[in-house]
Design a protein around this motif. Structure first.
Motif, PDB file in Angstrom:
ATOM      1  N   LEU A   1       0.841  -1.203   0.000  1.00  0.00           N
ATOM      2  CA  LEU A   1       0.000   0.000   0.000  1.00  0.00           C
ATOM      3  C   LEU A   1       0.870   1.244   0.000  1.00  0.00           C
ATOM      4  N   THR A   2       0.489   2.255  -0.768  1.00  0.00           N
ATOM      5  CA  THR A   2       1.239   3.512  -0.790  1.00  0.00           C
ATOM      6  C   THR A   2       0.898   4.335   0.450  1.00  0.00           C
ATOM      7  N   GLN A   3       1.695   5.376   0.667  1.00  0.00           N
ATOM      8  CA  GLN A   3       1.462   6.262   1.809  1.00  0.00           C
ATOM      9  C   GLN A   3       0.093   6.927   1.714  1.00  0.00           C
ATOM     10  N   ASP A   4      -0.278   7.370   0.522  1.00  0.00           N
ATOM     11  CA  ASP A   4      -1.574   8.027   0.343  1.00  0.00           C
ATOM     12  C   ASP A   4      -2.726   7.071   0.626  1.00  0.00           C
ATOM     13  N   GLU A   5      -2.589   5.810   0.218  1.00  0.00           N
ATOM     14  CA  GLU A   5      -3.640   4.831   0.472  1.00  0.00           C
ATOM     15  C   GLU A   5      -3.809   4.588   1.966  1.00  0.00           C
ATOM     16  N   LYS A   6      -2.701   4.568   2.689  1.00  0.00           N
ATOM     17  CA  LYS A   6      -2.780   4.379   4.137  1.00  0.00           C
ATOM     18  C   LYS A   6      -3.427   5.579   4.808  1.00  0.00           C
ATOM     19  N   VAL A   7      -3.094   6.774   4.341  1.00  0.00           N
ATOM     20  CA  VAL A   7      -3.710   7.990   4.901  1.00  0.00           C
ATOM     21  C   VAL A   7      -5.211   7.988   4.634  1.00  0.00           C
ATOM     22  N   ASN A   8      -5.604   7.633   3.428  1.00  0.00           N
ATOM     23  CA  ASN A   8      -7.033   7.577   3.092  1.00  0.00           C
ATOM     24  C   ASN A   8      -7.761   6.534   3.926  1.00  0.00           C
ATOM     25  N   HIS A   9      -7.098   5.414   4.157  1.00  0.00           N
ATOM     26  CA  HIS A   9      -7.703   4.358   4.976  1.00  0.00           C
ATOM     27  C   HIS A   9      -7.909   4.836   6.406  1.00  0.00           C
ATOM     28  N   VAL A  10      -6.941   5.567   6.937  1.00  0.00           N
ATOM     29  CA  VAL A  10      -7.077   6.142   8.285  1.00  0.00           C
ATOM     30  C   VAL A  10      -8.248   7.108   8.327  1.00  0.00           C
ATOM     31  N   ASP A  11      -8.385   7.944   7.299  1.00  0.00           N
ATOM     32  CA  ASP A  11      -9.491   8.909   7.254  1.00  0.00           C
ATOM     33  C   ASP A  11     -10.845   8.196   7.255  1.00  0.00           C
ATOM     34  N   ARG A  12     -10.944   7.082   6.537  1.00  0.00           N
ATOM     35  CA  ARG A  12     -12.212   6.338   6.500  1.00  0.00           C
ATOM     36  C   ARG A  12     -12.540   5.758   7.870  1.00  0.00           C
ATOM     37  N   VAL A  13     -11.522   5.220   8.554  1.00  0.00           N
ATOM     38  CA  VAL A  13     -11.742   4.653   9.884  1.00  0.00           C
ATOM     39  C   VAL A  13     -12.134   5.742  10.879  1.00  0.00           C
ATOM     40  N   VAL A  14     -11.474   6.906  10.786  1.00  0.00           N
ATOM     41  CA  VAL A  14     -11.810   8.038  11.656  1.00  0.00           C
ATOM     42  C   VAL A  14     -13.265   8.438  11.460  1.00  0.00           C
ATOM     43  N   THR A  15     -13.698   8.512  10.207  1.00  0.00           N
ATOM     44  CA  THR A  15     -15.087   8.888   9.912  1.00  0.00           C
ATOM     45  C   THR A  15     -16.061   7.837  10.407  1.00  0.00           C
ATOM     46  N   GLU A  16     -15.749   6.568  10.154  1.00  0.00           N
ATOM     47  CA  GLU A  16     -16.646   5.481  10.548  1.00  0.00           C
ATOM     48  C   GLU A  16     -16.842   5.414  12.053  1.00  0.00           C
ATOM     49  N   LEU A  17     -15.790   5.680  12.805  1.00  0.00           N
ATOM     50  CA  LEU A  17     -15.872   5.587  14.262  1.00  0.00           C
ATOM     51  C   LEU A  17     -16.312   6.888  14.917  1.00  0.00           C
ATOM     52  N   GLY A  18     -16.656   7.882  14.130  1.00  0.00           N
ATOM     53  CA  GLY A  18     -17.155   9.137  14.687  1.00  0.00           C
ATOM     54  C   GLY A  18     -16.105   9.940  15.414  1.00  0.00           C
ATOM     55  N   LEU A  19     -14.878   9.946  14.897  1.00  0.00           N
ATOM     56  CA  LEU A  19     -13.772  10.649  15.554  1.00  0.00           C
ATOM     57  C   LEU A  19     -13.355  11.909  14.804  1.00  0.00           C
ATOM     58  N   SER A  20     -14.146  12.325  13.838  1.00  0.00           N
ATOM     59  CA  SER A  20     -13.756  13.458  12.992  1.00  0.00           C
ATOM     60  C   SER A  20     -13.588  14.742  13.795  1.00  0.00           C
ATOM     61  N   LYS A  21     -14.443  14.954  14.792  1.00  0.00           N
ATOM     62  CA  LYS A  21     -14.387  16.195  15.566  1.00  0.00           C
ATOM     63  C   LYS A  21     -13.125  16.306  16.418  1.00  0.00           C
ATOM     64  N   CYS A  22     -12.552  15.172  16.795  1.00  0.00           N
ATOM     65  CA  CYS A  22     -11.391  15.202  17.691  1.00  0.00           C
ATOM     66  C   CYS A  22     -10.139  14.650  17.029  1.00  0.00           C
ATOM     67  N   LYS A  23     -10.131  14.547  15.700  1.00  0.00           N
ATOM     68  CA  LYS A  23      -9.015  13.871  15.026  1.00  0.00           C
ATOM     69  C   LYS A  23      -7.687  14.609  15.198  1.00  0.00           C
ATOM     70  N   ASN A  24      -7.732  15.908  15.449  1.00  0.00           N
ATOM     71  CA  ASN A  24      -6.497  16.675  15.639  1.00  0.00           C
ATOM     72  C   ASN A  24      -6.225  16.985  17.102  1.00  0.00           C
ATOM     73  N   CYS A  25      -6.967  16.336  18.007  1.00  0.00           N
ATOM     74  CA  CYS A  25      -6.773  16.542  19.454  1.00  0.00           C
ATOM     75  C   CYS A  25      -5.819  15.490  19.997  1.00  0.00           C
ATOM     76  N   MET A  26      -5.046  15.878  21.006  1.00  0.00           N
ATOM     77  CA  MET A  26      -4.147  14.932  21.659  1.00  0.00           C
ATOM     78  C   MET A  26      -4.941  13.918  22.469  1.00  0.00           C
ATOM     79  N   ILE A  27      -4.375  12.724  22.593  1.00  0.00           N
ATOM     80  CA  ILE A  27      -5.025  11.661  23.355  1.00  0.00           C
ATOM     81  C   ILE A  27      -5.184  12.077  24.812  1.00  0.00           C
TER      82      ILE A  27
END
Length: 619
Positions: free
Chosen positions: A135-161
């Motif tokens: 998988l390319t770097q872009d494909e991995k980034v896109n996959h992460v974005d899909r998982v973030v959206t699916e799990l409802g984490l979009s609002k806090c994706k740039n927040c520290m743990i």
């Protein structure tokens, strides 16, 4: 719902990575028994003949009170437990192997996450380590974005743990991040340990809704849960009820109360079916719970209830269940077995090469510790000590040979001990993360070890460099650039050796930081006394101690750089004496500096090798 879940991971990954295809896994475990040894060579049975089966698309919940064996059974299923284990566990009629491990997601009860990374960084670094190199770097980034959206984490994706010392995302969001880390590999088998622990009912409902949706996507999902609400309970396709390691129910969650009613345990009208089930698992009959609480022979009565429940289970459920498992047609698994077998050769290998793992771990480590690297307190501590020492030894005259030698010994002592104590905590602080990630097969231990130790070098070497710049020139040591640079290199060399010993102590005593710090304290005191400054005539039977002290070699090297055999100092007015004849210098000597460098090199390599071997014991 099923379509939404399957779209998370399949369409853009199937064409580029054979490993990412979702192969259905049918999980069967039969007569699982697990025992542990207690003190006095006694054995305790944690699991006593547990049997069950979960098909793709099903959600199995393990219920039971604390100590009933839920987490142990989940760990056994995940292939993460060894010891006195018997029984049969198969995945599509195959034993646990590397290909199964790569397709299994395991979410622990505690969310083990780096506090200073953001949600996106956490998932992206996991993706870079766990997703295949095809998988390319872009494909991995896109996959992460899909998982973030699916799990409802979009609002806090740039927040520290976040962590104990500063606020980050909420507990429910942390749990979803932990689930997201496992979802990145599109697991065929998803295991979750108490995913709703410590969450309010609404957040727990959201988490379980997400998990149910993942199961509907064709995954085999098994979760332990302590006290589900009624809404959560009705999501379970199957339920296993455990009582002190023994199984008292296996079957659909919707028929559990009817089964117990059929064997003589009538239940009162209740909103939550889980409540009477847990009462029964505790040995308390729901229709007489107050009598059990007030009765003098409550424990005996509970044992009697448990015995009856186990007997009824053996008679009514166990026999039929074992027969059904034995009668299952192996051909039903042919397609899934072929899929797993076809990728087994590749799955047994690491998803990424050593160099890629090293780079990712190095970058992740630097980002995680970027705040620690600029820790104001540490910088103030080192700089203030350097300035104070520089004022105390301010431009010490060459005639004050004892003070100048004491200054050199202070260099060896401070930078022999300060990095050691910092390094002791390195691996104990990351023990839980190391166990979690190594259990998932994310990377080689060697790539982690080198990335972790090399990532600390900028901070470890910047502070002693600043310290040496300040004290060397304030103290009035030999004003020669070459001598200064060589003295600085010796100090940095000592820092690396001291850090190596600290890493070794921390890795050996990984589970007990108090013991590690105690051992470090004793070691540094011995090295201090045997360092060649305080005692010049050590008794022959214990003289070997000084040759174990890197402070001794650092001290000797600094003396050898600062002075040679021809240097003299004014020992009294108008009278000059050779530095080499000064008592403290003579006991150490100014020769054989090359041998001292080689001995320290041996220590540097040896201590780090010991630390690496000690980490291999981590399970």
């Amino acid at each position: 719902m099923e379509q939404v879940s399957s779209n998370i991971v399949k369409p853009e990954l199937d064409h580029s990575a054979h490993q990412m295809v979702l192969y259905p896994i049918t999980l069967k475990f039969q007569e699982v028994v697990y025992k542990v040894e207690l003190k006095g060579k006694q054995e305790k049975t944690i699991l006593n003949g547990v049997t069950g089966m979960v098909n793709p698309g099903e959600l199995l919940a393990m219920l039971g009170p604390s100590g009933s064996g839920k987490t142990t059974l989940l760990t056994v299923i995940g292939g993460r437990l060894t010891g006195k284990l018997s029984g049969k566990i198969t995945y599509n009629n195959q034993p646990f192997c590397g290909s199964t491990k790569r397709r299994t997601g395991f979410v622990t009860q505690d969310d083990v996450l780096y506090p200073h990374l953001t949600v996106t960084e956490t998932l992206l670094f996991t993706a870079m380590l766990r997703l295949p190199k095809s998988l390319t770097q872009d494909e991995k980034v896109n996959h992460v974005d899909r998982v973030v959206t699916e799990l409802g984490l979009s609002k806090c994706k740039n927040c520290m743990i976040g962590g104990p010392l500063f606020r980050g995302i909420s507990g429910g969001e942390k749990k979803r991040v932990s689930i997201g880390q496992e979802m990145l590999i599109n697991p065929s088998l998803l295991l979750l340990d108490e995913p709703t622990s410590g969450l309010d009912s609404t957040t727990a409902q959201r988490i379980m809704t997400t998990i149910k949706r993942l199961a509907n996507g064709g995954r085999t999902v098994v979760t332990t849960i302590h006290q589900p609400s009624s809404r959560i309970y009705h999501m379970f396709d199957k339920v296993i009820l455990l009582s002190e390691g023994s199984q008292i129910y296996y079957g659909p969650g919707s028929t559990a109360l009817d089964y117990f009613y059929s064997i003589g345990f009538s239940t009162s009208v209740t909103v939550n079916p889980a409540d009477p089930l847990l009462d029964l698992a505790n040995g308390i009959s729901p229709d007489s719970i107050q009598d059990y609480e007030l009765g003098e022979n409550a424990e005996e009565e509970r044992k009697a209830v448990r015995k009856k429940l186990i007997t009824c289970y053996e008679t009514n459920i166990s026999t039929k269940l074992k027969t059904d498992l034995c009668d299952l047609d192996v051909c039903n698994y042919k397609h899934a077995k072929e899929g797993l077998a076809g990728s087994r050769a590749q799955s047994e290998q690491w998803c990424t090469n050593w160099w890629h793992q090293f780079k990712v771990l190095l970058i992740r480590g630097i980002r995680e510790r970027r705040f620690e690297a600029f820790n104001t307190l540490r910088i103030f501590q080192v700089i203030s000590v350097a300035i104070l020492a520089g004022l105390l030894w301010w431009r010490t005259p060459t005639s004050h040979i004892a003070d100048r030698i004491a200054m050199l010994f202070f260099f060896s002592v401070f930078w022999g001990f300060y990095p050691l104590y910092n390094a002791v905590f390195t691996f104990p602080q990351e023990r839980r993360m190391l166990i979690k990630e190594r259990s998932s097969g994310m990377y080689r231990l060697s790539s982690y070890f080198l990335a972790r130790t090399i990532g600390d070098l900028p901070l470890e070497l910047a502070l002693p460099t600043a310290f040496t710049f300040i004290l060397y020139w304030m103290g009035g040591l030999k004003p020669d650039p070459t001598t200064f640079i060589l003295s600085l290199l010796v100090v940095l060399y000592t820092v690396l050796v001291a850090q190596s010993l600290g890493l070794a102590i921390g890795a050996i005593l990984l589970k007990d930081v108090k013991q590690a710090t105690t051992l470090a304290s004793v070691t540094t005191l011995v090295f201090l006394i045997a360092g060649g400054y305080y005692i010049q005539q050590i008794p022959p039977f214990i003289v070997w101690l000084k040759y174990l002290s890197y402070s001794y070699y650092c001290y000797k090297l600094l003396l050898g750089i600062q002075y040679d055999e021809t240097d003299a100092y004014e020992c009294s007015k108008g009278v000059y004496c050779k530095v080499a004849d000064f008592r403290v210098v003579k006991s150490v000597g100014l020769d054989n500096l090359t041998m001292d460098l080689l001995v320290m090199a041996l220590m540097l390599i040896g201590y780090r090798f010991v630390a690496y071997l000690a980490l291999h014991r981590v399970r």
